[in-house]
Design an enzyme around this catalytic site. Structure first.
Site, short mmCIF file in Angstrom:
data_model
loop_
_atom_site.label_atom_id
_atom_site.label_comp_id
_atom_site.label_asym_id
_atom_site.label_seq_id
_atom_site.Cartn_x
_atom_site.Cartn_y
_atom_site.Cartn_z
CG ASN A 153 25.70 19.28 -26.40
OD1 ASN A 153 26.29 19.81 -25.46
ND2 ASN A 153 24.62 19.79 -26.93
CD GLU A 252 20.34 27.49 -19.53
OE1 GLU A 252 19.36 26.88 -19.99
OE2 GLU A 252 20.29 28.67 -19.17
CB CYS A 286 20.34 21.25 -25.58
SG CYS A 286 20.68 22.97 -25.97
CD GLU A 465 24.29 29.10 -20.04
OE1 GLU A 465 24.11 28.60 -21.16
OE2 GLU A 465 25.22 28.78 -19.28
P1 NAD Z 1 25.74 15.22 -18.13
O1 NAD Z 1 24.75 15.78 -17.20
O2 NAD Z 1 25.93 13.75 -18.17
O3 NAD Z 1 27.19 15.80 -17.85
C1 NAD Z 1 27.45 17.19 -17.90
C2 NAD Z 1 28.63 17.51 -17.01
O4 NAD Z 1 28.28 17.24 -15.65
C3 NAD Z 1 29.87 16.68 -17.29
O5 NAD Z 1 30.99 17.51 -17.17
C4 NAD Z 1 29.83 15.63 -16.20
O6 NAD Z 1 31.10 15.10 -15.87
C5 NAD Z 1 29.28 16.43 -15.05
N1 NAD Z 1 28.64 15.66 -14.00
C6 NAD Z 1 27.95 14.51 -14.12
N2 NAD Z 1 27.48 14.12 -12.91
C7 NAD Z 1 27.88 15.05 -12.01
C8 NAD Z 1 27.69 15.22 -10.61
N3 NAD Z 1 26.99 14.36 -9.88
N4 NAD Z 1 28.25 16.31 -10.01
C9 NAD Z 1 28.95 17.21 -10.74
N5 NAD Z 1 29.15 17.10 -12.07
C10 NAD Z 1 28.61 16.04 -12.70
O7 NAD Z 1 25.37 15.80 -19.56
P2 NAD Z 1 26.03 15.40 -20.95
O8 NAD Z 1 25.63 14.00 -21.23
O9 NAD Z 1 27.46 15.81 -20.93
O10 NAD Z 1 25.30 16.40 -21.97
C11 NAD Z 1 24.13 16.09 -22.63
C12 NAD Z 1 22.96 16.74 -21.92
O11 NAD Z 1 23.17 18.14 -21.85
C13 NAD Z 1 21.64 16.57 -22.65
O12 NAD Z 1 20.64 16.30 -21.72
C14 NAD Z 1 21.42 17.95 -23.29
O13 NAD Z 1 20.08 18.27 -23.55
C15 NAD Z 1 21.99 18.83 -22.24
N6 NAD Z 1 22.33 20.14 -22.79
C16 NAD Z 1 21.56 21.21 -22.44
C17 NAD Z 1 21.84 22.46 -22.95
C18 NAD Z 1 21.03 23.66 -22.58
O14 NAD Z 1 21.53 24.76 -22.75
N7 NAD Z 1 19.82 23.51 -22.06
C19 NAD Z 1 22.91 22.63 -23.84
C20 NAD Z 1 23.67 21.52 -24.18
C21 NAD Z 1 23.37 20.28 -23.64
O1 6OD Z 2 23.89 28.99 -30.50
C1 6OD Z 2 24.34 28.06 -31.19
O2 6OD Z 2 24.97 28.24 -32.22
C2 6OD Z 2 24.13 26.67 -30.75
N1 6OD Z 2 24.61 25.72 -31.56
C3 6OD Z 2 23.52 26.38 -29.59
C4 6OD Z 2 23.36 25.07 -29.04
C5 6OD Z 2 22.90 24.90 -27.81
C6 6OD Z 2 22.72 23.62 -27.12
O3 6OD Z 2 23.25 22.57 -27.36
#
Ligand code: NAD
Ligand code: 6OD
Length: 484
Positions: A153, A252, A286, A465
């Site tokens: 994302n 996260e 997120c 983090e």
């Molecule tokens: P995802 O879990 O599908 O994938 C994230 C990463 O994990 C990718 O690099 C993927 O290839 C890898 N991955 C997937 N399955 C795996 C496995 N079994 N073993 C090891 N690696 C694996 O997430 P996404 O779709 O890329 O991102 C969107 C999600 O991330 C949303 O749920 C969003 O809320 C969350 N997110 C959370 C935060 C936070 O800080 N809390 C920040 C950004 C995004």
């Molecule tokens: O800190 C920021 O600027 C930012 N865009 C955080 C986003 C976190 C999760 O997707």
């Protein structure tokens, strides 16, 4: 056609089967990436281990932190290339990439360099029976080889939240970017080498998750700590994979973030804030809001105004200055979000706006665009109110009084973030203290200070983090006791 290769010890690895990388704004393949097989992952982990034994492991902290600042300068110098790479991989608006995704990536390296420079150890004068006493003091040492598994994302920014503090504390990292977004991590590897980072300190391995590169990295016995951002289900898999080695793990995860709008809120500010927190990056931050609760007297005016704001969004070319809504990451993600749009109707939602796919000219017709959508009237048990959708959508419901607002906000298995809109300062403090989330914004959204802690409660995360919390995760504390 562009090609993305893994980078190990500052060398490109022209090996491994290829997979396609799509531009979400057009749906077209814009690059091929080479998957890192388990043997390539082994090489990356070995290169990181070797870097810890080499000059990087012996480097004075001041020199190490100077390198971090040079990396930040290198990001600034290649700003436009990084913006273009991020927009091509994710479809995010170029304006968002310029304002948020890339500059805050550079800022991560500066902030964590400054924090590590001023981080302190503990020291205790300890009494001993014979009276001479002892001195206990702590030293911080790197965790070792860090695996950083990243989402799509905000590919560069989420990566830097892991890599900057990990390097600041002297670790060596192996990064696995999302298979959807290999671009900026690959470019960053080039910049790191140009900035003078020794070979093996920053390695990038491309590939998928389960049954692929991510799984090989998560279960690798040579890894000392894992930092992951992504979905809850993936977090569970990674936790299971890491269990045999007892590795330190920071996850996260997702959110189903509420906004509470009280009747005494500044309506225009609350509507503008909720429009931004719902639709920024097409709902793929997120921290985006997916549940909006509005105090009953304000409810009719609020839904009318937010619906107008959603209808005013313009989908199309992510580089065009007048585009205000990009695509979601992929056709697969759009199908997933559309499934929630269908489910909401089955569950009895009133669709205030959206619910479908916008009509766009070529080449955007092939992109994974989806209408910004607002619902009301869903029962609390609907999946659409329980699950993270991660698209441009929110549900709006009325509430009566502070107690009900807090109860509704906390009615979720997630606990990442919340926003509170009210002119009553005492109320914002009371409500903020009662919400079961890691981050609360009062009368604002996404004002993130990289020195502040960042983490989810409940199923939104394990570990922290941000600021010193990240520095602590990426280091091991040693206590030394001197008998005086
Ligand atoms: P995802 O879990 O599908 O994938 C994230 C990463 O994990 C990718 O690099 C993927 O290839 C890898 N991955 C997937 N399955 C795996 C496995 N079994 N073993 C090891 N690696 C694996 O997430 P996404 O779709 O890329 O991102 C969107 C999600 O991330 C949303 O749920 C969003 O809320 C969350 N997110 C959370 C935060 C936070 O800080 N809390 C920040 C950004 C995004
Ligand atoms: O800190 C920021 O600027 C930012 N865009 C955080 C986003 C976190 C999760 O997707």
């Amino acid at each position: 056609m562009r090609r993305f290769f893994s980078v190990i010890a500052n060398e490109v690895v022209a090996d491994g089967p290829t997979f396609e990388v799509h531009n979400p704004a057009t749906g077209r393949v814009h690059a091929l990436a080479h998957e890192a097989t388990p043997a390539i992952v082994d090489r990356a982990v070995e290169a990181a281990r070797a870097a810890l034994r080499g000059p990087w492991g012996r480097m004075a902290a001041t020199a190490r932190l100077m390198l971090l600042r040079r990396i930040a300068d290198a990001i600034d110098a290649r700003f436009d290339d990084l913006v273009a790479a991020e927009v091509h991989d994710t479809g995010m608006l170029a304006g968002f990439a310029r304002r948020v995704a890339i500059p805050r990536g550079a800022e991560s390296f500066r902030v964590f360099a400054d924090l590590a420079q001023s981080s302190m150890n503990e020291c205790f004068e300890t009494p001993t029976p014979e009276g001479a006493g002892a001195l206990n003091y702590t030293l911080r040492r790197p965790a070792g080889v860090v695996a950083a598994i990243c989402p799509w994302n905000l590919p560069l920014l989420m990566l830097t939240w892991k890599v900057a503090p990990a390097l600041a504390m002297g670790n060596a990292v192996v990064v696995k970017p999302s298979e959807e977004t290999p671009g900026t991590a690959t470019l960053l590897a080039e910049l790191m080498a140009q900035a003078g980072l020794p070979a093996g300190v920053f390695n990038v391995v491309h590939g998928g998750g389960a049954g692929s590169t991510g799984a090989a990295l998560a279960s690798h016995p040579g890894v000392d700590a894992i930092t992951f951002t992504g979905e809850c289900a993936t977090g569970r898999s990674i936790r299971a994979a890491a269990a045999p080695s007892l590795n330190a793990l920071c996850c996260e995860l997702g959110g189903k973030n509420p906004a509470l709008v009280f009747a005494d809120a500044d309506l225009d500010a609350a509507v503008a804030g909720c429009a931004r927190s719902t639709f920024a990056n097409t709902g793929q931050v997120c921290l985006c809001t997916e549940r909006i609760y509005v105090e009953r007297p304000l409810f009719p005016r609020f839904i009318a105004a937010l619906t107008r704001a959603a209808r005013a969004l313009k989908a199309g070319d992510p580089f065009a200055p007048d585009t205000t809504l990009g695509p979601v990451i992929s056709a697969g993600q759009r199908a997933r979000v559309l499934e929630y749009y269908r489910q909401a109707q089955l569950d009895g939602a009133e669709v205030l706006t959206g619910g479908g796919i916008p009509e766009l000219p070529e080449p955007w017709r092939g992109g994974s665009f989806i209408e910004p959508t607002l619902w009301t009237g869903l029962p609390a048990a609907s999946r659409c109110l329980q699950d993270e959708v991660f698209g441009p959508v929110a549900h709006i419901a009325p509430f009566d009084g502070e107690e009900e607002a807090i109860a509704l906000a906390n009615e979720s298995r997630y606990g990442l973030a919340a926003t509170v809109w009210s002119r009553d300062g005492a109320r914002t403090l009371r409500v903020a203290a009662s919400l079961e989330v890691g981050t609360v914004w009062c009368n604002g959204w996404l004002i993130r200070d990289l020195r502040a802690p960042f983490a989810g409660m409940k199923q939104s995360g394990v570990g922290r983090e941000g600021g010193r919390h990240a520095l602590e995760f990426f280091s091991r504390v040693r206590n030394v006791c001197i008998q005086l």
